[in-house]
Write a protein that holds these residues in place. Structure first.
Motif, PDB file in Angstrom:
ATOM      1  N   LYS A 170      12.107  55.289 -36.022  1.00  0.00           N
ATOM      2  CA  LYS A 170      12.709  54.620 -37.182  1.00  0.00           C
ATOM      3  C   LYS A 170      14.042  53.994 -36.795  1.00  0.00           C
ATOM      4  O   LYS A 170      14.355  52.862 -37.177  1.00  0.00           O
ATOM      5  CB  LYS A 170      12.895  55.636 -38.312  1.00  0.00           C
ATOM      6  N   ALA A 171      14.854  54.757 -36.010  1.00  0.00           N
ATOM      7  CA  ALA A 171      16.182  54.259 -35.623  1.00  0.00           C
ATOM      8  C   ALA A 171      16.072  53.024 -34.739  1.00  0.00           C
ATOM      9  O   ALA A 171      16.902  52.103 -34.821  1.00  0.00           O
ATOM     10  CB  ALA A 171      16.960  55.362 -34.912  1.00  0.00           C
ATOM     11  N   GLN A 172      15.028  52.993 -33.874  1.00  0.00           N
ATOM     12  CA  GLN A 172      14.893  51.877 -32.934  1.00  0.00           C
ATOM     13  C   GLN A 172      13.920  50.809 -33.423  1.00  0.00           C
ATOM     14  O   GLN A 172      13.721  49.794 -32.755  1.00  0.00           O
ATOM     15  CB  GLN A 172      14.433  52.405 -31.570  1.00  0.00           C
ATOM     16  N   GLY A 173      13.310  51.060 -34.564  1.00  0.00           N
ATOM     17  CA  GLY A 173      12.406  50.062 -35.135  1.00  0.00           C
ATOM     18  C   GLY A 173      11.109  49.905 -34.387  1.00  0.00           C
ATOM     19  O   GLY A 173      10.491  48.830 -34.403  1.00  0.00           O
ATOM     20  N   ASP A 174      10.664  50.982 -33.712  1.00  0.00           N
ATOM     21  CA  ASP A 174       9.399  50.929 -32.956  1.00  0.00           C
ATOM     22  C   ASP A 174       8.257  51.255 -33.919  1.00  0.00           C
ATOM     23  O   ASP A 174       7.848  52.408 -34.076  1.00  0.00           O
ATOM     24  CB  ASP A 174       9.444  51.922 -31.795  1.00  0.00           C
ATOM     25  N   GLU A 175       7.751  50.186 -34.561  1.00  0.00           N
ATOM     26  CA  GLU A 175       6.736  50.349 -35.598  1.00  0.00           C
ATOM     27  C   GLU A 175       5.425  50.894 -35.039  1.00  0.00           C
ATOM     28  O   GLU A 175       4.784  51.766 -35.634  1.00  0.00           O
ATOM     29  CB  GLU A 175       6.518  48.985 -36.265  1.00  0.00           C
ATOM     30  N   PHE A 176       5.023  50.411 -33.868  1.00  0.00           N
ATOM     31  CA  PHE A 176       3.735  50.807 -33.286  1.00  0.00           C
ATOM     32  C   PHE A 176       3.721  52.301 -32.948  1.00  0.00           C
ATOM     33  O   PHE A 176       2.804  53.030 -33.327  1.00  0.00           O
ATOM     34  CB  PHE A 176       3.461  49.969 -32.036  1.00  0.00           C
TER      35      PHE A 176
END
Length: 684
Positions: free
Chosen positions: A619-625
Motif C-alpha cells: 500500500k505504501a509503495q503503490g504495488d497494486e499487483f
C-alpha cells in the motif's frame, strides 16, 4: 438386682466416645437415683466418660458434674484439664489449673505439654518454672516446644539451666536426642559435639533413638567420620541409624559410601530403600533411583508414600513422563492417590511436563488439600489460562501465605489481567502482609502493561521503604515500567545505577529503546552489552532486529540475523522472522520479503501477521499487483478478518480505482465481515 461396684466400673469403662455418651448419661441417672453419685470413685468415672467425648455438649456436662461434686481429688482436676486441652480451650485449662489446691506430677506435666502443643510457649514456660520438681517429660516437652517455634537459642539456654538440677534431666536419652535433632536441623556442630561429650563422660548407654540422633547430627553437619564412629557405639544399629548415616553420605555427594551402607544390610526395610532412592534423586541421578525402585518392587518390598514421592521426583529430573504415568497407575493400584504427598508429587510431574489437564484431573480426585497443594493448583490453572479457577482455589485457602498471594498476582499478570493483579496487590497491602520481591516485581510489571505510571511509582516508593531498590528483578521491572510509559531517559538512568548480574536488565533496556523507536541507541547498548561480557539471548536479538527495523538499516539487520544463528547458536523464533520481514518491507524490498516468508522453516511458515506487514508495504509503495496476491493469501489464511480487505481496498483507492475499491467493500458485506471499531484510553 442392682449392679455391684465392679459391674458399675465395667459399664463406666465402656463409655468412651460419641457412641457411648447416651449410655454414660443413663448410668449417671441411675447412680443419682441410687444415691451412689456422692461416691468420689463413681463421680470420677462418670466425669471421665464425659471427658472422653470431645463434643462441646459433653464437655459442658463434664464441667457441670465437676462443679456439683461434693469431693474432688487430683484425678478429677486432671481429667477435666485434659478434656479442655483436647477441646483446644487452653484458657479454661489455665483457670482450672490455678484453682487447684493440690497438684500432682501429672497435673504439672499435663499443663506444660498441653500449652506447648497449643503453641502457648510463654505460659508453658511460666508453669514449667513454677514446677516444684521438673521431670523428664516436662523438660523434653518444653525444649521441643522452643525448637518447634523456631526459638532454638531459648532451647539451648533452658538445656544449660537444667544442667544444675539434681538429678539432671539433661542426661536423659530423650532430652539429649531432642537437642541433637535441633543441632542437626540448625547445623550447630559445636553444640552437638558437647552433647556427645556428655554422653561419653556420663557413660550413657546409646540406644536406637539417641544413636540415630547422633548419626543424623554428624551427617547433616558434614562430619561423616564421627557419624560412622557414633554408629559403632551402638550394639545393634537399627535401620533408622543406618538411614541417618546413609543420608549423611548422600547429602555430601558420597553416593558410593551411601551405597556401601545400604548393601551391608541384609534384607533392608522400606526405610533404607527410601533413603537410598532419595539419595540418588537429591544427587540428580534419577535413572539410578528408578532402577533401585524396580529392584525394590522385585524384592517384594511394598513402598510407601515417601517412596513414590521420591521416584516421581526422579521422573521429573530425568524427563521421563511415561514413567511418571506408570507410577500414577501404580499409586492408584496401591490406593496411595489420596495421600497428599503423593498427589502433590504427581501434580508436580504433570505440571513440569505441561500436562495441565492431567494435573487438573489429579486435583479433582483429591479429597483433602493443604496450602502447598492449593498454591500449586493456582499456578496450574493460571498456566492453563483458567484464571477464574485459579481465583476459586485462592479463595479456598483458609490461611493464605505470601506464596498464595504471589501465585495469584503472577497468574493474573501472566494472563493479561493487569488490573485484577494490581487490585489484588492493593488488597494484600491492606491486610498488612509484607510483599516480597516476587509480588512487587509482578505488580510493577502489571502497572507497566497498562501504562499506569502513577501506581507504578507508588509501588517504587514502597520498594524504597522496604529496602529492595538494589534487587535486580525489581529494578528490571521498573526499567520496563518507565520505558513502556515513554519515560525512556528515566529508565536509562535507573538502568545505569543497577548492579547487573545477567542479561535480564540489558534486555529490558534494549526492548525499552526498541519499542520507543530508538534504533541507534539499541545498537549502541547492544555493543556495550557484548563488551561487558554478557551473553545475549533470543530476546536481545529481537530488540536488535527491531531497532534495525526502526532505523531502516537493512544490511545491519541481515548481519545480526546471521550472527545470531552462526556465532551464538540461537535458533530463530517467530518474533525474529517477523522483525526481518518488517525490515525488508520498510526497506522497500517487497519481493525479497515474500521470498523470505516462503522460505521460513516449519513451524514458522508465514502467518497472517507477516503477510499483513507485506500488504502494508504494498500500500505504501503503490504495488497494486503484489498487493492483490498478498491479500488473496491473507484471505485464505483468515477469511473472516477485515484487515486484508480494508488494506486492499485502500490500495485501489489510492490509485483512483474506485470501482475495484468498492467491489472489495461489497465483498466484505456479502461475507458479513465487519470492521472492528477502534478505541483509545487514557491512564488517569
Amino acid at each position: 438386682m442392682s449392679p455391684d461396684l465392679h459391674s458399675w466400673n465395667r459399664l463406666l469403662r465402656s463409655c468412651a466416645g460419641h457412641s457411648s455418651i447416651s449410655l454414660g448419661k443413663q448410668i449417671h441417672s441411675l447412680l443419682i437415683k441410687e444415691g451412689s453419685i456422692s461416691s468420689l470413685f463413681h463421680s470420677n468415672r462418670i466425669l471421665q466418660s464425659y471427658a472422653r467425648c470431645t463434643s462441646n455438649a459433653a464437655l459442658a456436662d463434664a464441667r457441670q458434674l465437676f462443679d456439683e461434686m461434693p469431693h474432688r481429688n487430683c484425678f478429677s482436676y486432671n481429667t477435666l484439664l485434659d478434656a479442655y486441652f483436647k477441646a483446644n480451650d487452653s484458657k479454661s485449662s489455665l483457670q482450672l489449673f490455678d484453682a487447684m489446691i493440690e497438684k500432682n506430677e501429672f497435673s504439672w506435666n499435663t499443663m506444660v505439654t498441653g500449652l506447648v502443643k497449643f503453641g502457648d510457649i510463654g505460659n508453658a514456660r511460666k508453669v514449667f518454672d513454677d514446677m516444684p520438681k521438673r521431670d523428664v517429660i516436662a523438660c523434653n516437652s518444653m525444649i521441643h516446644g522452643y525448637i518447634q517455634c523456631g526459638q532454638v537459642q531459648e532451647a539451648f539456654k533452658l538445656y544449660k539451666k537444667l544442667d544444675f538440677d539434681s538429678p539432671s534431666p539433661c542426661n536423659d536419652n530423650f532430652v539429649m536426642a531432642t537437642m541433637l535433632s535441633a543441632c542437626a536441623d540448625c547445623l550447630l556442630y559445636r553444640y552437638g559435639k558437647q552433647i556427645h561429650s556428655r554422653i561419653l563422660v556420663h557413660r550413657i548407654e546409646v540406644d536406637s533413638v539417641l544413636g540415630s540422633s547422633l548419626v543424623n547430627m554428624y551427617g547433616k553437619c558434614g562430619d561423616l567420620d564421627d557419624a560412622h564412629r557414633a554408629l559403632e557405639l551402638m550394639k545393634e544399629p537399627d535401620e533408622f541409624s543406618l538411614s541417618a548415616l546413609l543420608t549423611g553420605y548422600a547429602g555430601n555427594g558420597r553416593l558410593v559410601d551411601a551405597r556401601m551402607v545400604f548393601d551391608c544390610k541384609t534384607n533392608p526395610g522400606v526405610v533404607l530403600w527410601n533413603s537410598m532412592i532419595n539419595g540418588y534423586v537429591s544427587n540428580y541421578q534419577g535413572e539410578e533411583a528408578l532402577h533401585l525402585f524396580i529392584r525394590m518392587i522385585r524384592a517384594g518390598i511394598r513402598g510407601d508414600f515417601s517412596t513414590l514421592a521420591s521416584v516421581l521426583s526422579a521422573c521429573v529430573s530425568t524427563g521421563m513422563l511415561n514413567n511418571g504415568k506408570q507410577l500414577h497407575g501404580f499409586a492408584s493400584k496401591l490406593g496411595f492417590l489420596q495421600d497428599i504427598v503423593v498427589a502433590s508429587a504427581l501434580l508436580d510431574v504433570y505440571s513440569k511436563f505441561g500436562c495441565w489437564e492431567n494435573a487438573c484431573m489429579i486435583f479433582r480426585d483429591i479429597r483433602v488439600h493443604d496450602t502447598i497443594l492449593l498454591n500449586s493448583m493456582i499456578n496450574v490453572y493460571a498456566n492453563c489460562g483458567r484464571i477464574e479457577d485459579s481465583r476459586q482455589v485462592f479463595e479456598m485457602i483458609p490461611s493464605k501465605s505470601l506464596i498464595s498471594w504471589n501465585s495469584m498476582i503472577v497468574g493474573y499478570s501472566q494472563n493479561g489481567y493487569a488490573v485484577e493483579a494490581l487490585q489484588l496487590f492493593c488488597e494484600m497491602h491492606r491486610v498488612d502482609l509484607r510483599p516480597d520481591k516476587v509480588a512487587l516485581a509482578s505488580a510493577i510489571s502489571a502497572a507497566a502493561s497498562v501504562c499506569c505510571l502513577a501506581l507504578g511509582e507508588e509501588i517504587f516508593t514502597l520498594v524504597t521503604v522496604l529496602g529492595l531498590v538494589s534487587d535486580q528483578i525489581i529494578s528490571t521491572s521498573l526499567v520496563d515500567l518507565y520505558c513502556k510509559c515513554g519515560r525512556v531517559s528515566d529508565g536509562r538512568r535507573l538502568f545505569d545505577s543497577m548492579i547487573k548480574f545477567d542479561e535480564a536488565p540489558w534486555n529490558s533496556m534494549l526492548m525499552g529503546y526498541s519499542m520507543n523507536g530508538y534504533g541507534i541507541e539499541v545498537l549502541r547498548l547492544f555493543e556495550d552489552m557484548r563488551n561487558a561480557g554478557v551473553l545475549p539471548n533470543e530476546v536481545s536479538f529481537i530488540a536488535v532486529l527491531s531497532g534495525c527495523c526502526h532505523c531502516g538499516i537493512l544490511e545491519e539487520g541481515l548481519k545480526w540475523f546471521q550472527t545470531m544463528k552462526e556465532e551464538y547458536g540461537i535458533v530463530p523464533v517467530a518474533e525474529h522472522y517477523s522483525c526481518m520481514v518488517d525490515l525488508l518491507v520498510r526497506s522497500g524490498q517487497l519481493e525479497e520479503a515474500v521470498n523470505f516468508i516462503e522460505q521460513m522453516p516449519f513451524p514458522f511458515e508465514g502467518d497472517a501477521s507477516v503477510w499483513t506487514s507485506v500488504l502494508g508495504g504494498c500500500k505504501a509503495q503503490g504495488d497494486e499487483f503484489l498487493a492483490g496476491k498478498v491479500a488473496k493469501k491473507l484471505m485464505e489464511l483468515n477469511s473472516s478478518e477485515s484487515g486484508p480487505y480494508l488494506q486492499l481496498s485502500g490500495v485501489y483507492a489510492s490509485h483512483g480505482e474506485w470501482e475495484r475499491s468498492a467491489l472489495i467493500r461489497r465483498m466484505m458485506q456479502k461475507k458479513r465481515i465487519n470492521k472492528n471499531p477502534g478505541y483509545s484510553w487514557i491512564d488517569n
